[in-house]
Design an enzyme around this catalytic site. Sequence first.
Site, PDB file in Angstrom:
ATOM      1  N   GLU A  46      31.610  46.567  38.053  1.00  0.00           N
ATOM      2  CA  GLU A  46      32.682  45.673  37.603  1.00  0.00           C
ATOM      3  C   GLU A  46      32.159  44.620  36.629  1.00  0.00           C
ATOM      4  OE1 GLU A  46      35.243  42.456  39.789  1.00  0.00           O
ATOM      5  OE2 GLU A  46      36.352  44.331  39.635  1.00  0.00           O
ATOM      6  N   GLU A  89      35.591  38.393  41.591  1.00  0.00           N
ATOM      7  CA  GLU A  89      35.264  36.964  41.721  1.00  0.00           C
ATOM      8  C   GLU A  89      36.040  36.106  40.733  1.00  0.00           C
ATOM      9  OE1 GLU A  89      31.530  33.849  41.509  1.00  0.00           O
ATOM     10  OE2 GLU A  89      31.102  35.981  41.641  1.00  0.00           O
TER      11      GLU A  89
END
Length: 184
Positions: free
Chosen positions: A60, A27
Amino acid sequence: SIEEQGILEPLIIRPLPNSTYELVAGERRYRAAVELNLKEIPVVIRELTDQQALLITLTENLQRDDLNPVEETEGIIELLSVSLEQTSDEIRQLLYQMKNALERNQKQSLPARDNDIPNGDLAQSDARDNDIPHPDSPTEQQIQSLLSQLGHQWYSFTCNRLPLLKLPDDILEALRQGLIEYTK
């Protein structure tokens, strides 16, 4: 760095049933690419279940450098929760049960002293801890493995990080903002 070097690690996306895609990992790289008006972004498309996608996302996020200890602890609990298909409360309880069992076993292996746990209390503790997985159980091994992959030992995590989640909300917020160190 993306402006100078481009995106070095592809984003992970997964196809959804409605012919769209969901961003699973990357993101921050995606937002930087949009801000830089990049025309192309490298992606890896993976067929993932909801649980697999959530595990990748959590893993992550836990590898970010800017996580504070509270966010990291909450993330690790959530990762364990998803991995073991248990609630966050059940994971916290399991970690404390593992800790209590280890400490009880260590205490029982020491020579008796005057200040040892009275027999009645030990019997109560044994009854309370009956549901604890055996150290070689798949559940305990999975907990140890996941925490090890994230750079933590389960016992140290349970003793030092897990208690953070019991702090009052104002203290938790100060920790999140970096106003105080978690060791204080």
